[in-house]
Design a protein around this motif. Sequence first.
Motif, PDB file in Angstrom:
ATOM      1  N   SER A 169     -14.705   0.494   9.049  1.00 13.96           N
ATOM      2  CA  SER A 169     -15.052  -0.437   7.974  1.00 13.96           C
ATOM      3  C   SER A 169     -16.277  -1.245   8.394  1.00 13.96           C
ATOM      4  N   ASN A 170     -16.843  -2.006   7.456  1.00 10.35           N
ATOM      5  CA  ASN A 170     -18.069  -2.758   7.752  1.00 10.35           C
ATOM      6  C   ASN A 170     -17.905  -3.708   8.932  1.00 10.35           C
ATOM      7  N   ASP A 171     -16.720  -4.307   9.041  1.00 13.94           N
ATOM      8  CA  ASP A 171     -16.503  -5.246  10.151  1.00 13.94           C
ATOM      9  C   ASP A 171     -15.989  -4.540  11.410  1.00 13.94           C
ATOM     10  N   GLY A 172     -15.785  -3.225  11.310  1.00 13.17           N
ATOM     11  CA  GLY A 172     -15.341  -2.450  12.472  1.00 13.17           C
ATOM     12  C   GLY A 172     -13.888  -2.656  12.842  1.00 13.17           C
ATOM     13  N   ALA A 173     -13.143  -3.371  12.000  1.00 11.88           N
ATOM     14  CA  ALA A 173     -11.754  -3.698  12.338  1.00 11.88           C
ATOM     15  C   ALA A 173     -10.785  -2.573  11.989  1.00 11.88           C
ATOM     16  N   LYS A 174     -11.168  -1.737  11.045  1.00 10.99           N
ATOM     17  CA  LYS A 174     -10.236  -0.705  10.584  1.00 10.99           C
ATOM     18  C   LYS A 174     -10.965   0.631  10.460  1.00 10.99           C
ATOM     19  N   SER A 175     -10.254   1.692  10.833  1.00 12.81           N
ATOM     20  CA  SER A 175     -10.834   3.033  10.700  1.00 12.81           C
ATOM     21  C   SER A 175     -10.364   3.660   9.390  1.00 12.81           C
ATOM     22  N   LEU A 176     -11.056   4.691   8.972  1.00  9.44           N
ATOM     23  CA  LEU A 176     -10.650   5.403   7.760  1.00  9.44           C
ATOM     24  C   LEU A 176      -9.255   6.005   7.945  1.00  9.44           C
ATOM     25  N   LEU A 177      -8.964   6.444   9.151  1.00  6.43           N
ATOM     26  CA  LEU A 177      -7.646   7.014   9.438  1.00  6.43           C
ATOM     27  C   LEU A 177      -6.545   5.988   9.208  1.00  6.43           C
ATOM     28  N   SER A 178      -6.705   4.797   9.768  1.00  8.61           N
ATOM     29  CA  SER A 178      -5.674   3.761   9.615  1.00  8.61           C
ATOM     30  C   SER A 178      -5.552   3.328   8.154  1.00  8.61           C
ATOM     31  N   TYR A 179      -6.675   3.336   7.424  1.00  7.56           N
ATOM     32  CA  TYR A 179      -6.640   2.961   6.006  1.00  7.56           C
ATOM     33  C   TYR A 179      -5.856   3.993   5.201  1.00  7.56           C
ATOM     34  N   ILE A 180      -6.088   5.274   5.489  1.00  9.12           N
ATOM     35  CA  ILE A 180      -5.376   6.342   4.775  1.00  9.12           C
ATOM     36  C   ILE A 180      -3.876   6.269   5.062  1.00  9.12           C
ATOM     37  N   VAL A 181      -3.527   6.017   6.325  1.00  6.58           N
ATOM     38  CA  VAL A 181      -2.112   5.894   6.695  1.00  6.58           C
ATOM     39  C   VAL A 181      -1.472   4.727   5.948  1.00  6.58           C
ATOM     40  N   ALA A 182      -2.156   3.582   5.940  1.00  8.17           N
ATOM     41  CA  ALA A 182      -1.626   2.398   5.256  1.00  8.17           C
ATOM     42  C   ALA A 182      -1.493   2.658   3.752  1.00  8.17           C
ATOM     43  N   TYR A 183      -2.475   3.330   3.184  1.00  2.63           N
ATOM     44  CA  TYR A 183      -2.446   3.640   1.750  1.00  2.63           C
ATOM     45  C   TYR A 183      -1.279   4.568   1.428  1.00  2.63           C
ATOM     46  N   TYR A 184      -1.076   5.560   2.273  1.00  2.00           N
ATOM     47  CA  TYR A 184       0.029   6.503   2.063  1.00  2.00           C
ATOM     48  C   TYR A 184       1.376   5.778   2.121  1.00  2.00           C
ATOM     49  N   LEU A 185       1.544   4.935   3.121  1.00  2.00           N
ATOM     50  CA  LEU A 185       2.810   4.214   3.275  1.00  2.00           C
ATOM     51  C   LEU A 185       3.061   3.278   2.098  1.00  2.00           C
ATOM     52  N   ARG A 186       2.003   2.683   1.605  1.00  2.00           N
ATOM     53  CA  ARG A 186       2.145   1.707   0.520  1.00  2.00           C
ATOM     54  C   ARG A 186       2.409   2.379  -0.832  1.00  2.00           C
ATOM     55  N   HIS A 187       1.812   3.538  -1.061  1.00  2.00           N
ATOM     56  CA  HIS A 187       1.871   4.138  -2.392  1.00  2.00           C
ATOM     57  C   HIS A 187       2.750   5.392  -2.503  1.00  2.00           C
ATOM     58  N   PHE A 188       3.044   6.032  -1.381  1.00  6.70           N
ATOM     59  CA  PHE A 188       3.770   7.305  -1.462  1.00  6.70           C
ATOM     60  C   PHE A 188       5.113   7.319  -0.731  1.00  6.70           C
ATOM     61  N   ASP A 189       5.247   6.500   0.289  1.00  6.05           N
ATOM     62  CA  ASP A 189       6.486   6.523   1.083  1.00  6.05           C
ATOM     63  C   ASP A 189       7.395   5.380   0.647  1.00  6.05           C
ATOM     64  N   GLU A 190       8.394   5.714  -0.167  1.00  7.68           N
ATOM     65  CA  GLU A 190       9.314   4.693  -0.681  1.00  7.68           C
ATOM     66  C   GLU A 190      10.177   4.090   0.421  1.00  7.68           C
ATOM     67  N   ASP A 191      10.342   4.828   1.511  1.00  5.52           N
ATOM     68  CA  ASP A 191      11.194   4.350   2.602  1.00  5.52           C
ATOM     69  C   ASP A 191      10.392   3.761   3.757  1.00  5.52           C
ATOM     70  N   ALA A 192       9.124   3.478   3.526  1.00  7.77           N
ATOM     71  CA  ALA A 192       8.278   2.943   4.599  1.00  7.77           C
ATOM     72  C   ALA A 192       8.892   1.680   5.195  1.00  7.77           C
ATOM     73  N   GLY A 193       8.967   1.640   6.522  1.00  5.29           N
ATOM     74  CA  GLY A 193       9.531   0.484   7.210  1.00  5.29           C
ATOM     75  C   GLY A 193      11.037   0.535   7.353  1.00  5.29           C
ATOM     76  N   LYS A 194      11.669   1.555   6.782  1.00  2.00           N
ATOM     77  CA  LYS A 194      13.121   1.692   6.872  1.00  2.00           C
ATOM     78  C   LYS A 194      13.487   2.821   7.836  1.00  2.00           C
ATOM     79  N   GLU A 195      14.742   2.827   8.246  1.00  2.00           N
ATOM     80  CA  GLU A 195      15.208   3.882   9.152  1.00  2.00           C
ATOM     81  C   GLU A 195      15.211   5.248   8.474  1.00  2.00           C
ATOM     82  N   THR A 196      15.264   5.244   7.156  1.00  2.00           N
ATOM     83  CA  THR A 196      15.305   6.502   6.405  1.00  2.00           C
ATOM     84  C   THR A 196      13.916   7.119   6.225  1.00  2.00           C
ATOM     85  N   SER A 197      12.889   6.400   6.650  1.00  2.00           N
ATOM     86  CA  SER A 197      11.524   6.920   6.520  1.00  2.00           C
ATOM     87  C   SER A 197      11.361   8.160   7.400  1.00  2.00           C
ATOM     88  N   VAL A 198      10.736   9.186   6.842  1.00  2.00           N
ATOM     89  CA  VAL A 198      10.562  10.458   7.547  1.00  2.00           C
ATOM     90  C   VAL A 198       9.087  10.676   7.855  1.00  2.00           C
TER      91      VAL A 198
END
Length: 200
Positions: free
Chosen positions: A132-161
């Motif tokens: 990112s512009n400030d160098g704090a986040k990579s495209l990889l970490s952004y994609i992972v965060a986006y996936y967890l937020r929008h596609f993984d309903e069990d994100a953060g739970k023990e049932t997350s796969v």
Amino acid sequence: METLQALYENRAQQEELDKIEKHIKSSKDKENAKPLDKPEQFLYQLSLIPNFSSRVFCILFQSSFSECMSSITRKISTLQRVCKTLQDNDSVKKILGLVLAFGNFMNGGNRTRGQADGFTLDILPKLKDVKSNDGAKSLLSYIVAYYLRHFDEDAGKETSVFPLPEPHDLFQASQMKFEDFQKDLMRLRKDLRGNGYFSR
């Protein structure tokens, strides 16, 4: 088995046996004939055992065949498992779709690269290098965060796969080469033929 392996590897070659037998014949009727040294005596005694080399090789081959086949089968099973997951898992398709979508968005000003229908796999390791512009986040970490937020309903739970193949399996599969499988199988085939077990 180690002793048999050593005996097989250090067995007398035909040229050596010919020399030993020649020495025995030439010194047979001589009173002051020089006797064979112990190593030569040992090799000669082994040569008197019918089909010694073939029999020892057969024993060694039998002891290693199952292990070799198990190793090959295990590797192929891992490769098949990884391939099946990559092909059939919807989560994998979603992640790759995100990579393509974000890549096209970032290249939006470029007609050639901003409307791609796909990408080559060698792009994936480079995702972590796009910052990112400030160098704090990579495209990889952004994609992972986006996936967890929008596609993984069990994100953060023990049932997350975990949406991808097991990292250990993935790493092993990435190290495999079909040439190595071919070499292993050809070696086994050659050994089988050499012992008369495999005629075709």
